[in-house]
Design a protein around this motif. Structure first.
Motif, PDB file in Angstrom:
ATOM      1  N   ARG A 171       0.835  -1.209   0.000  1.00  0.00           N
ATOM      2  CA  ARG A 171       0.000   0.000   0.000  1.00  0.00           C
ATOM      3  C   ARG A 171       0.867   1.255   0.000  1.00  0.00           C
ATOM      4  O   ARG A 171       0.548   2.242  -0.678  1.00  0.00           O
ATOM      5  CB  ARG A 171      -0.948  -0.001   1.207  1.00  0.00           C
ATOM      6  N   GLN A 172       1.955   1.240   0.764  1.00  0.00           N
ATOM      7  CA  GLN A 172       2.864   2.371   0.782  1.00  0.00           C
ATOM      8  C   GLN A 172       3.458   2.620  -0.605  1.00  0.00           C
ATOM      9  O   GLN A 172       3.543   3.770  -1.063  1.00  0.00           O
ATOM     10  CB  GLN A 172       3.995   2.114   1.782  1.00  0.00           C
ATOM     11  N   LEU A 173       3.865   1.557  -1.280  1.00  0.00           N
ATOM     12  CA  LEU A 173       4.460   1.699  -2.601  1.00  0.00           C
ATOM     13  C   LEU A 173       3.442   2.177  -3.629  1.00  0.00           C
ATOM     14  O   LEU A 173       3.735   3.048  -4.466  1.00  0.00           O
ATOM     15  CB  LEU A 173       5.077   0.374  -3.044  1.00  0.00           C
ATOM     16  N   ILE A 181      19.736   6.532   3.843  1.00  0.00           N
ATOM     17  CA  ILE A 181      18.700   7.552   4.037  1.00  0.00           C
ATOM     18  C   ILE A 181      18.128   7.568   5.448  1.00  0.00           C
ATOM     19  O   ILE A 181      17.584   8.592   5.877  1.00  0.00           O
ATOM     20  CB  ILE A 181      17.551   7.382   3.032  1.00  0.00           C
ATOM     21  N   ALA A 182      18.216   6.460   6.186  1.00  0.00           N
ATOM     22  CA  ALA A 182      17.618   6.410   7.522  1.00  0.00           C
ATOM     23  C   ALA A 182      18.204   5.240   8.291  1.00  0.00           C
ATOM     24  O   ALA A 182      18.697   4.269   7.705  1.00  0.00           O
ATOM     25  CB  ALA A 182      16.094   6.276   7.439  1.00  0.00           C
ATOM     26  N   GLN A 238       8.866  -1.361   7.676  1.00  0.00           N
ATOM     27  CA  GLN A 238       7.768  -0.876   8.509  1.00  0.00           C
ATOM     28  C   GLN A 238       8.254  -0.437   9.879  1.00  0.00           C
ATOM     29  O   GLN A 238       7.861   0.624  10.389  1.00  0.00           O
ATOM     30  CB  GLN A 238       6.686  -1.946   8.651  1.00  0.00           C
ATOM     31  N   GLY A 239       9.133  -1.241  10.507  1.00  0.00           N
ATOM     32  CA  GLY A 239       9.671  -0.861  11.806  1.00  0.00           C
ATOM     33  C   GLY A 239      10.480   0.413  11.727  1.00  0.00           C
ATOM     34  O   GLY A 239      10.383   1.289  12.598  1.00  0.00           O
ATOM     35  N   LEU A 240      11.276   0.556  10.678  1.00  0.00           N
ATOM     36  CA  LEU A 240      12.080   1.759  10.499  1.00  0.00           C
ATOM     37  C   LEU A 240      11.199   2.978  10.268  1.00  0.00           C
ATOM     38  O   LEU A 240      11.468   4.061  10.811  1.00  0.00           O
ATOM     39  CB  LEU A 240      13.050   1.557   9.334  1.00  0.00           C
ATOM     40  N   PRO A 268      10.177   9.666   4.353  1.00  0.00           N
ATOM     41  CA  PRO A 268       9.225   8.845   3.578  1.00  0.00           C
ATOM     42  C   PRO A 268       9.954   7.786   2.756  1.00  0.00           C
ATOM     43  O   PRO A 268      10.377   8.018   1.629  1.00  0.00           O
ATOM     44  CB  PRO A 268       8.527   9.874   2.691  1.00  0.00           C
ATOM     45  N   ILE A 269      10.091   6.591   3.310  1.00  0.00           N
ATOM     46  CA  ILE A 269      10.938   5.573   2.700  1.00  0.00           C
ATOM     47  C   ILE A 269      10.356   5.069   1.384  1.00  0.00           C
ATOM     48  O   ILE A 269      11.071   4.943   0.380  1.00  0.00           O
ATOM     49  CB  ILE A 269      11.159   4.417   3.691  1.00  0.00           C
ATOM     50  N   ALA A 270       9.058   4.785   1.353  1.00  0.00           N
ATOM     51  CA  ALA A 270       8.453   4.303   0.109  1.00  0.00           C
ATOM     52  C   ALA A 270       8.609   5.332  -0.999  1.00  0.00           C
ATOM     53  O   ALA A 270       8.880   4.983  -2.156  1.00  0.00           O
ATOM     54  CB  ALA A 270       6.985   3.958   0.332  1.00  0.00           C
ATOM     55  N   ARG A 271       8.441   6.606  -0.668  1.00  0.00           N
ATOM     56  CA  ARG A 271       8.603   7.651  -1.685  1.00  0.00           C
ATOM     57  C   ARG A 271      10.046   7.697  -2.185  1.00  0.00           C
ATOM     58  O   ARG A 271      10.295   7.893  -3.383  1.00  0.00           O
ATOM     59  CB  ARG A 271       8.198   9.012  -1.101  1.00  0.00           C
ATOM     60  N   ALA A 272      11.013   7.485  -1.293  1.00  0.00           N
ATOM     61  CA  ALA A 272      12.412   7.471  -1.721  1.00  0.00           C
ATOM     62  C   ALA A 272      12.678   6.310  -2.681  1.00  0.00           C
ATOM     63  O   ALA A 272      13.396   6.473  -3.687  1.00  0.00           O
ATOM     64  CB  ALA A 272      13.331   7.371  -0.503  1.00  0.00           C
ATOM     65  N   LEU A 273      12.100   5.151  -2.400  1.00  0.00           N
ATOM     66  CA  LEU A 273      12.264   4.000  -3.286  1.00  0.00           C
ATOM     67  C   LEU A 273      11.664   4.281  -4.659  1.00  0.00           C
ATOM     68  O   LEU A 273      12.287   4.028  -5.701  1.00  0.00           O
ATOM     69  CB  LEU A 273      11.610   2.765  -2.671  1.00  0.00           C
TER      70      LEU A 273
END
Length: 321
Positions: free
Chosen positions: A15-17, A210-211, A285-287, A294-299
């Protein structure tokens, strides 16, 4: 842009992706590699990808590959190999996933690149493996036995002197017939530098860290799936550099790099940090719970802006060249 999200299960990550892709004006469709077929009568490219008719996705983002028999996993990875050869950007591609899933290859590539990691052995000779255990124990070291293709901290066994390394340590190498494929993958144990112990998970995207987060546990295994708790951590230059070096050694688009404070102590320089594992299909998800980044956005941004650059103007023939 139509992007295939290769996954064996849908949920929070997919869903994030999909949301991040929509923000970029792209569409993400979840596809299980088990449902993809090779059919040389169906289309010019010989593949059938559910939801894409006789065509191919513009790009592929690999989120998960279901386990199965050796033959099943080989064919699923073969689909990813074929997509890459057909000119479709695959993120991470099958070669990178194979390097990270096989822990012995990960260790070998890290060593060849000079990336700091614990001493490691991978061998089928059980007698020699037992001698290595005895030699390491005589030198005061414990070892961790891991399944070659394991994940989430499952199947890990601490081998060492229980009086020195704690009650969870076993004094001898267990049988390798069940769960280890008759192969010993052994890594020198890094004792915790504090109580409770911790490691770091660092996310690398497009070659850049990135994080980061700390995974804290009273147990010597620090995976979230084994009960560790996550807390925010500063992405120090030393952590970022080591994680980026590890991802580069395995030629990954994105990676979750697990790093331990080494024997020199958590406050030491880069030599005090040790890479334990590099995850080519990393969960975040834990991170994400402990970082606003926004990790999904970075990917998605890295996939579309770097890997798919110029794709819109490329013909199918050019993409297959």
């Amino acid at each position: 842009m139509r992007v295939a999200i290769m996954t064996d299960e849908t949920g929070w990550h997919t869903r994030q992706l999909q949301a991040a892709l929509r923000q970029r004006g792209a569409q993400g469709r979840c596809v299980d590699l088990a449902d993809c077929h090779i059919d040389t009568t169906a289309a010019w490219h010989g593949l059938q990808i559910p939801g894409f008719g006789r065509g191919l996705p513009d790009a592929v983002l690999v989120r998960g590959i279901a386990g199965g028999s050796f033959e099943q996993v080989t064919r699923r990875l073969g689909v990813l190999h074929a997509l890459r050869e057909l000119g479709v950007p695959v993120y991470n591609d099958a070669r990178a996933i194979e390097r990270s899933v096989d822990k012995s290859m990960t260790s070998l590539l890290l060593h060849a690149a000079g990336v700091s990691a614990p001493p490691t052995w991978a061998l089928e000779d059980v007698a020699l493996a037992r001698r290595i255990v005895l030699r390491e124990m005589a030198a005061g070291h414990a070892l961790v036995l891991k399944p070659l293709f394991g994940s989430q901290g499952k199947g890990l066994v601490l081998i060492g002197d229980p009086a020195r390394h704690g009650p969870q340590a076993r004094p001898a190498l267990p049988p390798l017939e069940s769960g280890y494929g008759r192969l010993a993958y052994l890594q020198r144990f890094i004792p915790p530098q504090a109580e409770p112990g911790h490691d770091w998970r660092v996310m690398v995207v497009g070659g850049r860290a990135i994080a980061a987060m700390r995974r804290i546990s009273a147990h010597w295994v620090h995976n979230v799936a084994q009960g560790a708790r996550c807390e925010a951590a500063a992405l120090t230059p030393a952590l970022a550099l080591l994680a980026e070096q590890a991802a580069a050694a395995l030629q990954m688009d994105y990676a979750g790099v697990d790093i331990m404070p080494g024997p020199a102590g958590a406050a030491g320089g880069p030599d005090a940090l040790q890479v334990l594992e590099v995850n080519g299909v990393a969960a975040w998800q834990g991170l994400q719970r402990v970082t606003p980044f926004p990790i999904a956005r970075a990917l998605v941004d890295d996939l579309l802006d770097r890997r798919c650059a110029g794709l819109a103007t490329a013909s199918p023939v050019q993409r297959c060249a």
